[in-house]
Motif scaffolding. Structure first.
Motif, PDB file in Angstrom:
ATOM      1  N   ASP A  92      59.650  54.700  44.581  1.00 59.03           N
ATOM      2  CA  ASP A  92      58.369  55.124  44.016  1.00 59.03           C
ATOM      3  C   ASP A  92      58.536  56.579  43.579  1.00 59.03           C
ATOM      4  O   ASP A  92      58.237  57.514  44.317  1.00 59.03           O
ATOM      5  CB  ASP A  92      57.253  54.995  45.055  1.00 59.03           C
ATOM      6  N   TRP A  93      59.053  56.745  42.377  1.00 56.87           N
ATOM      7  CA  TRP A  93      59.517  58.048  41.940  1.00 56.87           C
ATOM      8  C   TRP A  93      58.511  58.793  41.083  1.00 56.87           C
ATOM      9  O   TRP A  93      57.672  58.192  40.409  1.00 56.87           O
ATOM     10  CB  TRP A  93      60.830  57.919  41.157  1.00 56.87           C
ATOM     11  N   THR A  94      58.646  60.094  41.107  1.00 61.59           N
ATOM     12  CA  THR A  94      58.072  60.991  40.102  1.00 61.59           C
ATOM     13  C   THR A  94      59.182  61.957  39.714  1.00 61.59           C
ATOM     14  O   THR A  94      59.851  62.510  40.580  1.00 61.59           O
ATOM     15  CB  THR A  94      56.877  61.789  40.646  1.00 61.59           C
ATOM     16  N   PHE A  95      59.375  62.153  38.419  1.00 62.60           N
ATOM     17  CA  PHE A  95      60.391  63.082  37.946  1.00 62.60           C
ATOM     18  C   PHE A  95      59.709  64.343  37.419  1.00 62.60           C
ATOM     19  O   PHE A  95      58.893  64.272  36.491  1.00 62.60           O
ATOM     20  CB  PHE A  95      61.248  62.454  36.856  1.00 62.60           C
ATOM     21  N   VAL A  96      60.032  65.461  38.023  1.00 60.20           N
ATOM     22  CA  VAL A  96      59.524  66.756  37.579  1.00 60.20           C
ATOM     23  C   VAL A  96      60.634  67.404  36.765  1.00 60.20           C
ATOM     24  O   VAL A  96      61.696  67.730  37.288  1.00 60.20           O
ATOM     25  CB  VAL A  96      59.137  67.632  38.787  1.00 60.20           C
ATOM     26  N   ARG A  97      60.378  67.569  35.475  1.00 62.35           N
ATOM     27  CA  ARG A  97      61.412  68.037  34.549  1.00 62.35           C
ATOM     28  C   ARG A  97      61.070  69.405  33.969  1.00 62.35           C
ATOM     29  O   ARG A  97      60.508  69.507  32.883  1.00 62.35           O
ATOM     30  CB  ARG A  97      61.584  67.041  33.397  1.00 62.35           C
TER      31      ARG A  97
END
Length: 271
Positions: free
Chosen positions: A116-121
């Motif tokens: 259950d990911w969130t990518f902070v870029r």
């Protein structure tokens, strides 16, 4: 009470992630290589271990509800085993990626596909300009490649606060947040901003690419990373980094300017 694991907790971003989570009233566990030197708030639970050691990551992630992942290497060697150890214990992962979305960051994102990911870029980190501190402390000239390369540098506090929000709110699951500062400034303009904050005259001189490459290699940086960085900086002369409004949208406040960042770090540049 929710418990969240923070890796990279003693770094520029990680320290702010820890503080934001504590301010939100959740318990924080940190994986650190040297607990005696961590200098984190007393209420943080310290777990001794290295991010490159799957067994240490497995131990640190046991019983937590979510994790902030920072992979500090320039390659993904060994990352698959670490990510497996992490996601066997916790499904909710916020990963500190990069705006480019390529290279090692893309490989880590792929490894997290079943979480259950969130990518902070984020784009360029304002803290990277601390590399100029020694030159500024001892003189008035900052020598650097591509002084006219324009970047939308972001304050580490903004990255951390977005990451903390993502860890605490399931509405961010499956979302990618591209973060920048509120303006695009050339490296020469960044040096001028520091000069204004310090009330010290500073100027820039361009370092030829070959000399810049040798200097970066002498610092122990990976050759592939060095070549990519120099090529990227050169490209930013004609094509500046974009500016996004994601920080303002998510945090309901403006992103910090580079001038504000320089004020926060003024003592790092003073002799």
């Amino acid at each position: 009470m929710t418990t969240i694991l923070v890796t990279g907790a003693t770094g520029h971003v990680g320290r702010h992630v820890v503080q934001a989570l504590l301010d939100a009233g959740v318990a924080v566990r940190a994986l650190v290589r040297t607990p005696s030197l961590a200098a984190l708030p007393a209420e943080v639970e310290l777990v001794h271990g290295d991010i490159y050691n799957p067994a240490a990551v497995d131990q640190a992630a046991t019983g937590v509800d979510a994790a902030f992942l920072l992979w500090p290497a320039f390659t993904a060697d060994g990352a698959a085993e670490v990510v497996t150890a992490l996601t066997n214990q916790v499904k909710r992962v916020v990963y500190l990626s990069a705006m480019s979305g390529g290279g090692v960051w893309a490989e880590l994102e792929a490894l997290l596909a079943d979480a259950d990911w969130t990518f902070v870029r984020p784009g360029g980190f304002a803290t990277n300009t601390l590399e100029w501190a020694a030159q500024i402390r001892t003189g008035n000239v900052v020598r650097l490649p591509s002084p006219n390369a324009a970047r939308s540098l972001i304050h580490e506090r903004d990255i951390a606060e977005v990451a903390a929000q993502a860890l605490l709110n399931d509405n961010h699951i499956g979302r990618t947040h591209t973060l920048t500062g509120p303006e695009s400034l050339t490296q020469a303009d960044q040096v001028a901003t520091i000069a204004t904050v310090l009330n010290k005259p500073l100027k820039t001189e361009e370092t030829p690419p070959a000399a810049a490459r040798q200097a970066m290699l002498a610092q122990g940086l990976d050759p592939t990373f060095v070549d990519g960085a120099l090529t990227y900086w050169d490209s930013l002369v004609a094509n500046p980094e974009p500016v996004t409004t994601t920080v303002e949208t998510l945090l309901n406040r403006p992103a910090h300017t580079y001038h504000q960042w320089a004020e926060d770090h003024a003592d790092d540049f003073r002799g």
